[in-house]
Motif scaffolding. Structure first.
Motif, short mmCIF file in Angstrom:
data_model
loop_
_atom_site.label_atom_id
_atom_site.label_comp_id
_atom_site.label_asym_id
_atom_site.label_seq_id
_atom_site.Cartn_x
_atom_site.Cartn_y
_atom_site.Cartn_z
N VAL A 1 -13.46 5.64 -92.74
CA VAL A 1 -14.32 4.96 -91.85
C VAL A 1 -14.05 4.25 -91.24
CG1 VAL A 1 -17.02 4.79 -90.55
CG2 VAL A 1 -16.73 6.45 -92.49
N ASN A 2 -13.81 3.93 -89.84
CA ASN A 2 -13.09 2.33 -89.45
C ASN A 2 -14.66 2.20 -88.57
OD1 ASN A 2 -12.62 0.52 -87.65
ND2 ASN A 2 -10.69 0.98 -86.97
N HIS A 3 -15.24 1.15 -89.30
CA HIS A 3 -16.95 0.03 -88.46
C HIS A 3 -16.55 -0.37 -87.76
CE1 HIS A 3 -18.69 2.42 -92.20
NE2 HIS A 3 -17.65 1.38 -92.98
N ILE A 4 -15.54 -0.93 -87.36
CA ILE A 4 -15.42 -2.31 -86.77
C ILE A 4 -14.66 -1.92 -85.21
CG2 ILE A 4 -13.60 -4.27 -86.19
CD1 ILE A 4 -13.19 -4.65 -88.92
N ALA A 5 -13.08 -0.61 -85.38
CA ALA A 5 -13.37 0.30 -83.52
C ALA A 5 -13.81 0.88 -83.37
CB ALA A 5 -12.21 0.40 -83.52
N GLY A 6 -14.71 1.72 -84.55
CA GLY A 6 -14.95 3.09 -84.70
C GLY A 6 -13.97 4.54 -84.73
N GLY A 7 -14.68 5.15 -85.43
CA GLY A 7 -13.64 6.95 -85.69
C GLY A 7 -13.39 6.98 -86.90
N LEU A 8 -13.59 7.96 -87.25
CA LEU A 8 -13.24 8.60 -88.31
C LEU A 8 -11.40 8.76 -88.63
CD1 LEU A 8 -16.37 11.21 -88.59
CD2 LEU A 8 -16.13 8.27 -89.24
N THR A 9 -10.85 8.86 -89.73
CA THR A 9 -10.19 9.42 -89.79
C THR A 9 -9.59 10.57 -91.43
OG1 THR A 9 -8.78 7.66 -89.59
CG2 THR A 9 -7.52 9.33 -90.51
N ILE A 10 -9.10 11.77 -91.41
CA ILE A 10 -9.71 12.06 -92.52
C ILE A 10 -7.89 12.68 -93.34
CG2 ILE A 10 -10.28 15.65 -92.93
CD1 ILE A 10 -11.73 15.40 -90.21
N SER A 11 -7.71 12.38 -94.05
CA SER A 11 -6.78 12.41 -94.83
C SER A 11 -5.94 14.05 -94.96
CB SER A 11 -7.06 11.36 -95.91
OG SER A 11 -7.20 10.30 -96.25
N SER A 12 -4.46 13.49 -94.74
CA SER A 12 -3.95 15.03 -94.62
C SER A 12 -2.42 14.37 -95.36
CB SER A 12 -3.42 16.02 -93.62
OG SER A 12 -3.57 16.93 -93.57
N ASP A 13 -2.07 14.96 -96.48
CA ASP A 13 -0.64 14.40 -96.90
C ASP A 13 0.23 13.04 -96.59
OD1 ASP A 13 -0.69 16.63 -98.71
OD2 ASP A 13 0.44 17.77 -97.66
N GLY A 14 -0.75 12.19 -96.60
CA GLY A 14 0.07 10.81 -95.84
C GLY A 14 -0.43 10.90 -94.86
N LYS B 1 -12.86 10.79 -83.00
CA LYS B 1 -13.43 9.78 -82.14
C LYS B 1 -15.23 10.16 -81.91
CE LYS B 1 -11.01 9.21 -77.85
NZ LYS B 1 -10.86 9.51 -76.39
N ALA B 2 -15.96 9.12 -83.00
CA ALA B 2 -16.44 9.53 -83.95
C ALA B 2 -17.42 8.00 -83.95
CB ALA B 2 -16.75 10.86 -84.61
N TRP B 3 -19.18 8.54 -84.44
CA TRP B 3 -19.77 7.06 -84.51
C TRP B 3 -19.57 6.88 -86.10
CZ3 TRP B 3 -21.41 4.29 -81.14
CH2 TRP B 3 -21.90 4.73 -79.95
N PRO B 4 -19.55 6.03 -86.50
CA PRO B 4 -18.82 5.17 -87.96
C PRO B 4 -20.12 6.02 -88.77
CG PRO B 4 -18.84 3.33 -86.86
CD PRO B 4 -19.13 4.22 -85.54
N ARG B 5 -21.32 6.25 -88.11
CA ARG B 5 -22.20 6.47 -88.85
C ARG B 5 -22.18 7.92 -89.21
NH1 ARG B 5 -26.55 9.29 -85.92
NH2 ARG B 5 -26.60 8.65 -84.11
N ILE B 6 -21.95 9.01 -88.74
CA ILE B 6 -21.51 9.98 -89.07
C ILE B 6 -20.75 10.47 -90.23
CG2 ILE B 6 -19.86 11.92 -88.82
CD1 ILE B 6 -20.56 11.55 -85.57
#
Length: 201
Positions: free
Chosen positions: A129-142, A148-153
């Protein structure tokens, strides 16, 4: 599974108690996603164009060839013999998992299945979770798949994943099935998210 006591030893694959959620398409696709991760491709949606009509404007219908698939930044294509070949424009989620990848004239993906957004969040790679800029990252082999999603999600998904992992670990240790009928709130919450892909009723 019967050998470790996870399901009854005399059970058959067609037993109704083992197929309670077999009609839940999003759940089945999510489990497939968990098994095939990180073999995931993303759909790049083309720009919207509008045509003028007498009553205003209407969105122009897109053709299947306008949609582009990418895996780790590389352009890939659905194999023409795949069931999803003609259905690419009718997808609801940007995530597709695949079983095999072949290089002939192009890089083709075979046995492609669309995965709901919450299926990728709950059964895919690690969610950051990127709490500052917002958004999520799902890791996938490096690499990471950015959403784009709210950090709370992301926070709620991570907490639900931790609770689900604890439930599964407890079930494996006790050789019991995580039942839905016993009012298991964690399983009920996960099934509700997957059933409607995060949308409320």
């Amino acid at each position: 599974l019967a050998g470790i006591g996870f399901v009854p030893i005399d059970s058959k694959p067609t037993d109704p108690s083992l197929n309670v959620h077999s009609a839940n398409e999003n759940l089945v696709k999510s489990v497939v996603c968990g098994g095939l991760w990180p073999r995931v491709a993303l759909v790049s949606t083309p720009k919207q164009f509008f045509d003028k009509v007498q009553a205003g404007t209407v969105e122009r219908e897109r053709e299947a060839k306008e949609y582009k698939l990418f895996e780790k930044g590389e352009r890939v294509f659905i194999h023409p013999q795949s069931v999803m070949f003609d259905g690419l424009g009718s997808h609801k989620s940007p995530f597709f998992v695949y079983f095999s990848k072949n290089m002939t004239s192009k890089v083709f993906l075979r046995d492609v299945t669309e995965v709901p957004m919450y299926g990728a969040l709950l059964f895919g790679g690690k969610v950051t979770v990127n709490h500052i800029a917002g958004g999520l990252t799902i890791s996938s082999d490096g690499d990471g798949i950015k959403l784009k999603a709210w950090p709370r999600i992301g926070v709620l998904v991570n907490q639900l994943r931790r609770l689900l992992d604890a439930q599964l670990a407890r079930s494996l240790d006790d050789a019991t099935i995580c039942g839905v009928s016993d009012g298991n709130l964690v399983i009920d919450a996960m099934l509700s998210l997957l059933d409607r892909d995060g949308l409320s009723m």
